[in-house]
Enzyme design. Sequence first.
Site, PDB file in Angstrom:
ATOM      1  N   GLY A  11      15.806 -30.535   7.712  1.00 25.06           N
ATOM      2  CA  GLY A  11      15.864 -29.788   8.975  1.00 25.06           C
ATOM      3  C   GLY A  11      16.882 -30.546   9.871  1.00 25.06           C
ATOM      4  O   GLY A  11      17.247 -31.737   9.500  1.00 25.06           O
ATOM      5  N   PRO A  12      17.311 -30.152  11.011  1.00 24.85           N
ATOM      6  CA  PRO A  12      18.458 -30.604  12.102  1.00 24.85           C
ATOM      7  C   PRO A  12      17.519 -31.699  12.613  1.00 24.85           C
ATOM      8  O   PRO A  12      16.446 -31.962  12.688  1.00 24.85           O
ATOM      9  CB  PRO A  12      18.898 -29.565  12.785  1.00 24.85           C
ATOM     10  CG  PRO A  12      17.655 -28.828  12.893  1.00 24.85           C
ATOM     11  CD  PRO A  12      17.040 -28.763  11.345  1.00 24.85           C
ATOM     12  N   MET A  13      18.362 -32.216  13.542  1.00 25.68           N
ATOM     13  CA  MET A  13      17.873 -33.297  14.570  1.00 25.68           C
ATOM     14  C   MET A  13      16.944 -32.551  15.352  1.00 25.68           C
ATOM     15  O   MET A  13      16.934 -31.454  15.823  1.00 25.68           O
ATOM     16  CB  MET A  13      19.033 -33.879  15.232  1.00 25.68           C
ATOM     17  CG  MET A  13      18.359 -35.027  16.308  1.00 25.68           C
ATOM     18  SD  MET A  13      19.776 -35.785  16.794  1.00 25.68           S
ATOM     19  CE  MET A  13      19.723 -36.942  15.325  1.00 25.68           C
ATOM     20  N   LYS A  17      10.606 -33.259  12.111  1.00 22.11           N
ATOM     21  CA  LYS A  17      10.154 -33.788  10.723  1.00 22.11           C
ATOM     22  C   LYS A  17       9.474 -35.116  10.522  1.00 22.11           C
ATOM     23  O   LYS A  17       8.669 -35.232   9.814  1.00 22.11           O
ATOM     24  CB  LYS A  17      11.730 -34.309   9.963  1.00 22.11           C
ATOM     25  CG  LYS A  17      12.729 -33.180   9.833  1.00 22.11           C
ATOM     26  CD  LYS A  17      14.060 -33.900   9.298  1.00 22.11           C
ATOM     27  CE  LYS A  17      14.672 -34.744  10.030  1.00 22.11           C
ATOM     28  NZ  LYS A  17      15.403 -34.321  11.163  1.00 22.11           N
ATOM     29  N   ASP A  84      10.728 -42.292   5.562  1.00 22.56           N
ATOM     30  CA  ASP A  84      11.565 -41.572   6.766  1.00 22.56           C
ATOM     31  C   ASP A  84      13.051 -41.663   6.455  1.00 22.56           C
ATOM     32  O   ASP A  84      13.549 -42.660   6.042  1.00 22.56           O
ATOM     33  CB  ASP A  84      10.932 -41.996   7.807  1.00 22.56           C
ATOM     34  CG  ASP A  84      11.476 -41.190   9.365  1.00 22.56           C
ATOM     35  OD1 ASP A  84      11.414 -40.069   9.088  1.00 22.56           O
ATOM     36  OD2 ASP A  84      11.195 -41.813  10.326  1.00 22.56           O
ATOM     37  N   GLU A  85      13.979 -40.688   7.065  1.00 22.98           N
ATOM     38  CA  GLU A  85      15.184 -40.709   7.102  1.00 22.98           C
ATOM     39  C   GLU A  85      15.845 -40.983   5.861  1.00 22.98           C
ATOM     40  O   GLU A  85      16.906 -42.041   5.702  1.00 22.98           O
ATOM     41  CB  GLU A  85      15.873 -41.756   8.093  1.00 22.98           C
ATOM     42  CG  GLU A  85      14.960 -41.801   9.428  1.00 22.98           C
ATOM     43  CD  GLU A  85      15.833 -40.786  10.663  1.00 22.98           C
ATOM     44  OE1 GLU A  85      16.588 -40.011  10.224  1.00 22.98           O
ATOM     45  OE2 GLU A  85      15.662 -40.916  11.617  1.00 22.98           O
ATOM     46  N   GLN A  87      18.254 -39.668   4.231  1.00 27.64           N
ATOM     47  CA  GLN A  87      19.833 -39.373   4.245  1.00 27.64           C
ATOM     48  C   GLN A  87      20.500 -41.062   4.375  1.00 27.64           C
ATOM     49  O   GLN A  87      21.574 -40.919   3.885  1.00 27.64           O
ATOM     50  CB  GLN A  87      20.121 -38.360   5.228  1.00 27.64           C
ATOM     51  CG  GLN A  87      20.492 -38.878   6.746  1.00 27.64           C
ATOM     52  CD  GLN A  87      19.054 -39.256   7.461  1.00 27.64           C
ATOM     53  OE1 GLN A  87      18.025 -38.636   6.894  1.00 27.64           O
ATOM     54  NE2 GLN A  87      19.038 -39.404   8.610  1.00 27.64           N
ATOM     55  N   CYS A 141      17.277 -24.464  19.688  1.00 32.87           N
ATOM     56  CA  CYS A 141      18.937 -24.612  19.812  1.00 32.87           C
ATOM     57  C   CYS A 141      18.918 -25.172  21.488  1.00 32.87           C
ATOM     58  O   CYS A 141      18.420 -24.299  22.318  1.00 32.87           O
ATOM     59  CB  CYS A 141      19.671 -23.551  19.685  1.00 32.87           C
ATOM     60  SG  CYS A 141      21.364 -23.374  20.208  1.00 32.87           S
TER      61      CYS A 141
HETATM   62 ZN   LIG Z   1      22.188 -21.214  19.998  1.00 37.59          ZN
END
Ligand SMILES: [Zn+2]
Length: 206
Positions: A11-13, A17, A84-85, A87, A141
């Site tokens: 998932g994103p930052m 996670k 972890d991490e 990527q 967001c």
């Molecule tokens: Zn948004």
Amino acid sequence: MEGYSFELITGPMSCGKTEELLRRVRRCIIAKKKVKVISPDVDTRAKGDYIESRNGLWLDAIKIKHAIHILSVVKPDDEVVAIDELQFFDKNITKVITKLMDEGKKVLGTGLELDFKAEPFGSMPELMCIATKVDKLHAVCMKCGCEHATRTQRLIDGKPADKNSPLIMIGGDETYEARCIKCYELPDIEHQKQKRNLKVLPFSFK
Ligand SMILES: [Zn+2]
């Protein structure tokens, strides 16, 4: 059946996670499993030899630079390997995790699926394929407040970073935040300039 598995949390930052990884690791510890926790040497967020989630939880972790070295720190009696991490590791990470699974280990991992350009990050596509379970978490967001942020917005001095901005910034205040697809911005100033220049080019058909 325990072991012979690879659970990937992505998932994103700021989607939680690492928090989810730590929750699963703690359950393994309660179950008296032998756990090894690993994080890449390039992660600048964690200062010492530990991994930390944004809500302040942490666990000791071994910092590793090259993926292949994971195989030398994981011992035969380790039952669970948490990384972890993902990527940030080099291409060998896929082979390393496959080997750990073949040896009967349970591998738990986290990784950013997309970089700031919304392109697949490092070996994440391959890792998603070999994982036996994938959980995609969403973040809130930071622009509109919806709960479906899937992208990581890069900001330089508070403004959306250009597509061609260097991966490593020298000077300038660089930050990242989670955004939904609607609020995510990736300006391409170079491309816009070229397009503008094309419009003013004097065409002649003599
Ligand atoms: Zn948004």
